[in-house]
Structures are given as C-alpha cells and as structure tokens.
Design an enzyme around this catalytic site. Structure first.
Site, PDB file in Angstrom:
ATOM      1  N   ASP A 223       0.765  -0.999   0.251  1.00  0.00           N
ATOM      2  CA  ASP A 223      -0.005  -0.095   0.330  1.00  0.00           C
ATOM      3  C   ASP A 223       0.824   1.363   0.057  1.00  0.00           C
ATOM      4  O   ASP A 223       1.381   1.375   1.080  1.00  0.00           O
ATOM      5  CB  ASP A 223      -1.321  -0.203   1.265  1.00  0.00           C
ATOM      6  CG  ASP A 223      -1.935   1.308   1.531  1.00  0.00           C
ATOM      7  OD1 ASP A 223      -2.621   0.621   0.776  1.00  0.00           O
ATOM      8  OD2 ASP A 223      -1.983   1.944   2.104  1.00  0.00           O
ATOM      9  N   GLU A 274      14.586 -15.338   0.455  1.00  0.00           N
ATOM     10  CA  GLU A 274      15.051 -16.710   1.523  1.00  0.00           C
ATOM     11  C   GLU A 274      14.244 -17.301   1.355  1.00  0.00           C
ATOM     12  O   GLU A 274      14.035 -18.156   1.333  1.00  0.00           O
ATOM     13  CB  GLU A 274      15.258 -15.707   2.679  1.00  0.00           C
ATOM     14  CG  GLU A 274      16.496 -14.873   2.556  1.00  0.00           C
ATOM     15  CD  GLU A 274      15.711 -14.052   4.310  1.00  0.00           C
ATOM     16  OE1 GLU A 274      15.087 -14.734   4.872  1.00  0.00           O
ATOM     17  OE2 GLU A 274      16.849 -13.429   4.555  1.00  0.00           O
TER      18      GLU A 274
HETATM   19  C1  GLC Z   1      -3.984   2.918  -0.626  1.00  0.00           C
HETATM   20  C2  GLC Z   1      -5.598   2.100  -0.263  1.00  0.00           C
HETATM   21  C3  GLC Z   1      -6.405   2.867   0.081  1.00  0.00           C
HETATM   22  C4  GLC Z   1      -5.831   3.235   0.962  1.00  0.00           C
HETATM   23  C5  GLC Z   1      -4.967   4.109   1.393  1.00  0.00           C
HETATM   24  C6  GLC Z   1      -4.263   4.486   2.530  1.00  0.00           C
HETATM   25  O1  GLC Z   1      -4.404   3.970  -1.846  1.00  0.00           O
HETATM   26  O2  GLC Z   1      -5.543   1.538  -1.701  1.00  0.00           O
HETATM   27  O3  GLC Z   1      -7.925   2.500   0.094  1.00  0.00           O
HETATM   28  O4  GLC Z   1      -7.024   3.822   1.994  1.00  0.00           O
HETATM   29  O5  GLC Z   1      -3.629   3.410   0.834  1.00  0.00           O
HETATM   30  O6  GLC Z   1      -4.702   3.668   3.425  1.00  0.00           O
END
Ligand code: GLC
Length: 560
Positions: A223, A274
């Site tokens: 993310d 790993e």
């Molecule tokens: C990313 C995720 C989104 C979230 C953001 C903060 O963009 O896909 O859904 O709100 O990160 O974590």
C-alpha cells in the site's frame, strides 16, 4: 516426456525457482468486507472467501489479492492497521486465514495479502505508547512527530494536505493536558505515518513480512509504496489545483517517490528471496508515467507495480496505443512484466468511469449530486470491450471483484450510508470511494443478493443489481461473467500473458488492432461499425451480426 505444461498442471504451486507465476498471472482482487459474508453481520469475511473459491476457480483466475483483513478499527476500511499479525474478528481468525490459504492453494490459486507500511492505525500499540511517552522519546521517534510553528506551536509544522482532504497534521494533547506536538498523517487522522528513517520501523516490517511468508502467502500488495520516505526537513509543498490526490501527475512532491524509498524494497526483495516458490511484491505507487512506475520493479526491488497510467487512460485508441507501448517498453527495460488494471477499491468502477459525461478527479467519486453522471449502457459496453483488450495484453492483469459481473459504480448511495473518510474530511464535497465498494450480488432472489445470510449489507446494494447477480449470469452465454470466463480460458490456452504484442496497421485511427501470438485483437473505439476482419471468433464483447464489428466492441480472432 513431461512437458513444462503438464508439470505446471500437476503441481500448480510448484516451488521451482524460476516459475515466476506473477509475470503472467491474472490476479483477482478480493475486498473482503464486500465479497461474501458468512457470519451474517453484513460485513464479508474470510470463511466467505473460502466458500466461494470454486467460483473463482471456475472463473479461471491464477491468484487472489486480499485487501486488508488484519486487526483494525476500520476507520479506513482496514487500511488503518492496529495489529499487522492478526486477523480482525469481523473477518474471522488466523485459523480461518490458514484454512482459506490451504483451500486456495489446493485449487492452484496463489494468494497475496495487503501490507500497509506507510502508516498504522492510531490504535496500534506503538502509537498509543508514543502518545503516552511524550516528546523526544524513542516511542515518538517511530512516527513523524514535530513541534508546531507559530509562537505557541499552534500552527502545523508544514502546509501538507491529507490525501483525504484537510491538513496532514494533527496536534496531540500531552500528558499534562496542554496542546503539544503534531503528528503527520498523509491520510486520515487515525492513520499516523511511520518514520522510515528509523531502523526500528524497518526491523518491525521485516518481522511482519516473515510472519506472513512463514504462513505460506505468495506475496504482498504494498500500500502507498511511493510514500514511505519523506524529503529531509519536510519542506512545504502546494500541489497544483487539479493534481490527482495520490500523486499520479506531479514530479518532485516531498512525500511521493522520494529516492530513498527504493532501499526499503531492495531490503524486502532479499527477504522474499530467502523463501521458495517465487514470492512476489506488487507496488501501489501512483506515478505519472510507466517509466516512473518502472523504478519500483528494477531487478532487485519489487516484482510488479500497478499500471495506473493505463487505468487512468481515456477510452481513446491513440491514447491507449501510446500507454500500452510505453508500458511494454518501460517495464521490459527493467526486466519486469507490465501489469494491467482497470478497476480497484479506490477508483470509479470502469463500467461507469468509461462513460462519464464530466471530469471526475481521482478519489472524488460520484454521487447523487455529481455533474456528469455515467451513461449506464454505454459504460457497460465500453467496460466489456476494455476488459477484452486488457486480458489479451502480455504481462499480468488485475481484476477487481464484481467487474466480471459488469457492476457499475453505485451512484445513489444515501449520505448516511457513506463510510469513506474522504466524505467526512471534505464535509461531503467529495463522495469518495464507497460507490465501488458495495457488496457483490451472488443471487438474484436471496436477501442482500446472497451476500449475507441475514440480508445485512454494510453498504446498501442498488435494487437494479438483481439482474447482475452471479446466478443469473452463470449459464447465460451473453453475460459479462461468461465473457470473462471465455477470455481467461483462451488467455491461458494461447499463453497470451507470456506473449508479445505486435500492432496491425490498415485500420481507421480509432481502431486498436494487434496480434499476440496466434490471436488477433481488434477493438473498435470509434462511432461507426467496421467490417469484421477474417478469422475464427474466440470471444467478442458484444454479439457480432452481419459481418461487422460495431462501435465500442472488441473481438479476439484466431488467425486464419
Ligand atoms: C491506498 C489504499 C486506499 C487507502 C490508502 C491509505 O491507496 O488502496 O484504499 O485508503 O492507501 O492506506
């Protein structure tokens, strides 16, 4: 003699190094809270995923990506993690996760999980400890606490804005009851950013990676993979007025794409290496171009990066040709596969996005009062054609749950049902992303369209979705589900993921035509029908009558 083909089939999760399944995989995104609810509380869960694995096998996907199911107060639908190594009770238990993983693997389906390293929840024990420990402590040093500006520190340390609207800083009340330091949150106030210059943070994420790798996951979707490292000194920055909220368009933003972020992924690359079985990392890095995005998938970094330049391309033949060319060139220059994606849990579903009648900046969403509502029939028609193009492209493709049913964006959600922090942080000025997150309709006749046994659904499903329910599409050869099933089976049979693209000339400029191996793909993006080229039809996004390829229609032909 055993051909590689047979070896794959009998041992689909072969741990051979070099199998590199992620180079060609079709990966299905599960947004757990909206996929299938087994408990009846109106929120999807992991046993719900396990219960539908046969449906995903039948669809023909190679892998699943699960959006966060870890412990979280759910302020941002799980992207605010309070415990990275446990399952939130609303989704089940670690045992439910293991069970799901085992059953997926038993069907030859790989599983990647979401990892949220830019920020935690404010309920994470580290953040709670940071609040108690006070300024200058080791606990505060794991996050980005700073003194405020102004005479009494009453102004935020810089002018950064949150992706969800409003300031990116919140001031805390110190133990003595007085207003104190500020902490950075690029997203909601409940999502404090970690300080990735702190070795303790790096070590903690190595532990988290190993925790899930030891359980057998095939990789991670990372993310906000462009956001972890912030420019030294946290300088002020004002985005251009029309900037995409996640940094899709601008260069030199002090919190997106800082060079130091790549060291983190080089480190993680070593950890994945790993393990056996070709574990993979996929970056969610919103960058302006394929060349910028390809920096995340250099040979010693991640394995895949979402192709957001492709996702954000208009339904326009020349623009699509350009972004496809640039993607194939940029990713192959670093030895990585290109990925392709049209929908996910953050964007307006492509069955609506491709037929909007007004500008709609990323992240704003569409609601009852939006200008330029989508034209439903045109959107579905274009979405089917766009998916028909995407699934023929070499590389790896991502499908977002429900797009195989042709689900549109849910535009008419009532205000009081909305849950995206964007909606609250902008006081309703931006609808946000709830419209693409509405629970999936499985059955046209059951309560909550079969999503939950009690009829509960955390976001209301539009009544018009009855006709889109999976049970009605299952045996209808003209359905969107049947189209996806046909495309995925033919993609596998013709090995299109591992193929190469060659453009074909001689068509009007608003027609996209290319060859991948012995499959010819022609997409008519213009307004007028064109003669259907020669060849046996493998799949078509609309019925083909009278030897023509109608407008907004794509076809796969087996070369005559
Ligand atoms: C990313 C995720 C989104 C979230 C953001 C903060 O963009 O896909 O859904 O709100 O990160 O974590």
């Amino acid at each position: 003699m055993t051909t590689p083909d047979l070896a794959e089939r009998f041992d689909p999760l072969s741990s051979r190094r070099g199998a590199e399944w992620w180079r060609t995989a079709v990966i299905y995104q599960i947004y757990p809270r909206s996929f299938a609810d087994s408990s009846g509380d109106g929120i999807g869960d992991l046993p719900g995923v396990t219960a539908h694995l046969d449906d995903l096998s039948d669809l023909g996907v190679d892998a699943l990506w699960l959006s966060p199911f870890q412990r979280s107060p759910q302020k941002d639908a799980g992207y605010d993690v309070a415990d990275y190594c446990d399952v939130d009770p609303i989704f089940g238990t670690l045992a439910d996760f293991d069970d799901m993983l085992e059953h997926a693997h038993g069907r030859g389906i790989r599983v990647i999980v979401d990892l949220v390293p830019n920020h935690s929840s404010d309920q994470h024990e580290w953040f709670q400890a940071a609040l108690s420990a006070g300024p200058g402590s080791r606990e505060r040093a794991r996050y980005l606490f700073r003194e405020g500006k102004g005479r009494r520190g009453e102004l935020p340390p810089n002018n950064w804005e949150s992706v969800f609207g409003g300031p990116a800083w919140t001031r805390v009340i110190e133990a003595d009851g007085t207003p104190g330091q500020w902490y950075l949150h690029l997203f909601d106030t409940s999502q404090p950013d970690f300080d990735w210059s702190n070795e303790e943070v790096r070590e903690e994420f190595r532990r988290i990676l190993r925790f899930w790798l030891d359980r057998g996951v095939d990789g991670f979707r990372v993310d906000v993979a462009h956001g972890l490292v912030k420019a030294a000194g946290l300088p002020d920055y004002t985005p251009p007025a029309d900037a995409a909220s996640m940094g899709g368009e601008e260069d030199d933003v002090p919190y997106w794409g800082q060079p130091g972020v790549h060291d983190v992924y080089r480190d993680w690359h070593g950890i994945l290496a790993e393990y056996d079985g070709d574990r993979a990392l996929c970056a969610e890095a919103w960058r302006p171009t394929p060349d910028d995005t390809a920096l995340w998938v250099r040979p010693d970094e991640m394995h895949q990066a979402f192709n957001f330049p492709y996702l954000t391309t208009e339904w326009d033949a020349a623009e699509l040709r350009t972004v496809i060319d640039e993607s194939l060139r940029a990713f192959s220059a670093v030895g990585a596969p290109s990925t392709w994606v049209l929908s996910n849990h953050d964007v307006v579903r492509h069955a609506s996005r491709l037929a909007l009648t007004a500008e709609n900046p990323q992240g704003h969403g569409i609601g009852p009062l939006s200008a330029g509502k989508p034209i439903a029939a045109l959107g579905l028609r274009r979405a089917r054609a766009a998916s028909t193009v995407m699934l023929a492209l070499p590389g790896s493709a991502y499908i977002f749950q429900g797009e195989e049913l042709g689900l549109p964006e849910a535009v008419d959600l009532p205000d009081d049902a909305r849950q995206d922090p964007t909606w609250f942080r902008t006081a309703g000025e931006r609808y946000g992303r709830d419209g693409c997150r509405v629970p999936v309709p499985w059955s046209s006749t059951e309560p909550a369209f079969g999503f939950s046994p009690t009829g509960e659904s955390w976001l209301p499903q539009p009544a018009s979705w009855a006709v889109l329910a999976r049970d009605l599409q299952q045996d209808d050869s003209a359905s969107t589900l049947s189209l996806y099933r046909t495309l995925l089976a033919a993609r596998r049979a013709h090995r299109l993921g591992a193929g190469a693209l060659e453009w074909i000339g001689g068509f009007p400029s608003d027609v996209l035509a290319f060859r991948n191996g012995n499959v010819t793909v022609v997409a008519n993006i213009g307004d007028a029908a064109i003669p259907l080229p020669q060849g046996n039809v493998i799949a078509a996004s609309e019925p083909l009558d009278g030897g023509e390829l109608p407008a907004d229609t794509a076809v796969w032909l087996e070369n005559a």
